[in-house]
Structures are given as C-alpha cells and as structure tokens.
Design a protein around this motif. Sequence first.
Motif, PDB file in Angstrom:
ATOM      1  N   ALA A 111       0.836  -1.211   0.000  1.00  0.00           N
ATOM      2  CA  ALA A 111       0.000   0.000   0.000  1.00  0.00           C
ATOM      3  C   ALA A 111       0.872   1.263   0.000  1.00  0.00           C
ATOM      4  N   LYS A 112       1.995   1.239   0.755  1.00  0.00           N
ATOM      5  CA  LYS A 112       2.898   2.386   0.773  1.00  0.00           C
ATOM      6  C   LYS A 112       3.550   2.599  -0.595  1.00  0.00           C
ATOM      7  N   LYS A 113       3.962   1.495  -1.245  1.00  0.00           N
ATOM      8  CA  LYS A 113       4.566   1.613  -2.578  1.00  0.00           C
ATOM      9  C   LYS A 113       3.578   2.174  -3.585  1.00  0.00           C
ATOM     10  N   ILE A 114       2.330   1.723  -3.505  1.00  0.00           N
ATOM     11  CA  ILE A 114       1.301   2.234  -4.417  1.00  0.00           C
ATOM     12  C   ILE A 114       1.074   3.722  -4.195  1.00  0.00           C
ATOM     13  N   GLU A 115       1.067   4.132  -2.922  1.00  0.00           N
ATOM     14  CA  GLU A 115       0.879   5.550  -2.612  1.00  0.00           C
ATOM     15  C   GLU A 115       2.031   6.395  -3.175  1.00  0.00           C
ATOM     16  N   LEU A 135       3.959   5.645  -5.732  1.00  0.00           N
ATOM     17  CA  LEU A 135       3.836   5.654  -7.197  1.00  0.00           C
ATOM     18  C   LEU A 135       2.768   6.626  -7.655  1.00  0.00           C
ATOM     19  N   GLU A 136       1.663   6.700  -6.926  1.00  0.00           N
ATOM     20  CA  GLU A 136       0.602   7.640  -7.282  1.00  0.00           C
ATOM     21  C   GLU A 136       1.073   9.083  -7.133  1.00  0.00           C
ATOM     22  N   VAL A 137       1.827   9.365  -6.054  1.00  0.00           N
ATOM     23  CA  VAL A 137       2.375  10.714  -5.857  1.00  0.00           C
ATOM     24  C   VAL A 137       3.342  11.061  -6.980  1.00  0.00           C
ATOM     25  N   SER A 138       4.227  10.118  -7.338  1.00  0.00           N
ATOM     26  CA  SER A 138       5.182  10.355  -8.428  1.00  0.00           C
ATOM     27  C   SER A 138       4.471  10.580  -9.747  1.00  0.00           C
ATOM     28  N   GLN A 139       3.411   9.829  -9.995  1.00  0.00           N
ATOM     29  CA  GLN A 139       2.659   9.997 -11.240  1.00  0.00           C
ATOM     30  C   GLN A 139       2.007  11.376 -11.301  1.00  0.00           C
ATOM     31  N   ARG A 140       1.426  11.817 -10.189  1.00  0.00           N
ATOM     32  CA  ARG A 140       0.793  13.141 -10.174  1.00  0.00           C
ATOM     33  C   ARG A 140       1.823  14.241 -10.417  1.00  0.00           C
ATOM     34  N   ARG A 141       3.019  14.077  -9.846  1.00  0.00           N
ATOM     35  CA  ARG A 141       4.062  15.083 -10.045  1.00  0.00           C
ATOM     36  C   ARG A 141       4.530  15.132 -11.500  1.00  0.00           C
ATOM     37  N   LEU A 142       4.641  13.952 -12.114  1.00  0.00           N
ATOM     38  CA  LEU A 142       5.051  13.914 -13.525  1.00  0.00           C
ATOM     39  C   LEU A 142       3.999  14.553 -14.426  1.00  0.00           C
ATOM     40  N   LEU A 143       2.743  14.538 -13.968  1.00  0.00           N
ATOM     41  CA  LEU A 143       1.666  15.187 -14.723  1.00  0.00           C
ATOM     42  C   LEU A 143       1.529  16.661 -14.373  1.00  0.00           C
ATOM     43  N   GLY A 144       2.408  17.164 -13.504  1.00  0.00           N
ATOM     44  CA  GLY A 144       2.372  18.578 -13.135  1.00  0.00           C
ATOM     45  C   GLY A 144       1.404  18.901 -12.031  1.00  0.00           C
ATOM     46  N   GLN A 145       0.995  17.909 -11.258  1.00  0.00           N
ATOM     47  CA  GLN A 145       0.041  18.120 -10.173  1.00  0.00           C
ATOM     48  C   GLN A 145       0.741  17.971  -8.825  1.00  0.00           C
ATOM     49  N   GLY A 146       0.308  18.765  -7.868  1.00  0.00           N
ATOM     50  CA  GLY A 146       0.850  18.669  -6.517  1.00  0.00           C
ATOM     51  C   GLY A 146       2.291  19.095  -6.393  1.00  0.00           C
ATOM     52  N   LEU A 147       2.741  20.041  -7.236  1.00  0.00           N
ATOM     53  CA  LEU A 147       4.128  20.500  -7.188  1.00  0.00           C
ATOM     54  C   LEU A 147       4.349  21.608  -6.158  1.00  0.00           C
TER      55      LEU A 147
END
Length: 209
Positions: A98-102, A104-116
Amino acid sequence: MVRGKIQMKRIENATSRQVTFSKRRNGLLKKAFELSVLCDAEVALIIFSQRGRLSEFSSSNMQKTIERYRENAKEEQANNPEIQLSMQQLKHETSNMAKKIELLEVSQRRLLGQGLESCSVDELHEVDSQLQHSLRNIRARKAELFKEKIEQLKEKERLLLEENAKLCEKCGSKPPAKEKEIVTSSRQSIQSSEVETELFIGLPEMRCL
C-alpha cells in the motif's frame, strides 16, 4: 465378474462423465445419510456439477452447520502459531504494498504537473530529470520507428520498381528511368534552357558585353 480398476483422471467423453457423476453423486449422498444415522454425526454435503447445479445434504440445518464450521476454523487458526505468523507476514506485505502504491501515485501526479506546490527544489530537480530521461527515450523510440518506416518504404519502392520492370519487359517497352536519373535529367534540361534575364537600364551601346 470382477470390475476393472478405474484410472483416476478426468473422463474425456461428456456422456460417460455425466453418467459417472450422477451415479457417484447419488452414492455419496447415500453414504452421508448413512453416516449421520449410524454414527449420530452432524453431516453436511455440498456438490456442484460441472454445469453449476447444486446438490446438497444436511443431517440438521445446512446454515447452522456452515456457521459451526466457520467458528471452529477461526478457533483453529487462532490456536495455530504457524497460521498466525503467516497472517502477520501477509499483513506486513499488504502494508508495504500500500505504501509503494501511494508513492507511485504521488510520483505519477508530479510527472503530470500536479501537486508540485509542496515539492522542494531537490524534488523538482528529480522530477525534471525523470521527465528529461523519459523525453529522450520517447525521441529515441520515435526515431527508431521513423527509421523502420523508411526502410519499409524503400523495400516497397524496390519491389514496385522490379514489378514495373517485369511488366515493361512483358509489354516490350523500355523500362522508365529511375527517380534519381529523372531528377538529374530534369535539372540538366533546366540548366540548358536558362536564358539571360538580367534587367538593364540605359542606352544599348553602353551595355557591357
């Protein structure tokens, strides 16, 4: 007549398989009934056929027997150290996953320009580096696809030229020049047909030859 020993494997013939199922199901239900009567045992039997049809037998109440089985299974698991250790390991693995998935989701949002907004300078540099690396991979793959497409087109052109030459040979006509020869001849014809177009203002006798 002594019956031969039946090999324990799946019966391939559908008709024979259905007949065998019906016979053995009835025999199993009969044995379950006899066991409950002769031994005063609480017996519950559930059978699902290949087509999903249900056959069941219960010496008392099926639902109560199933609940009793679940309670005993829980108690057995609780008293078994190996099962407890296995459950703890599964819970630990689930938590880590669950921690790894979380992450990965944070990294994906950052790569999309979200949550910077909450990112530090180092984290932004890391995101920029990841994007640059991904961009290089995309461009390399794009160039590779273009190269493969060009090779395919060249091969297609070669096959068409060969086919055209064969058709011209059958028709008895001269094969057409290749594209490069056509371009070269067209350039030479253009150069030979060039005329002087220089604009001159003044008397004719003052023009320098």
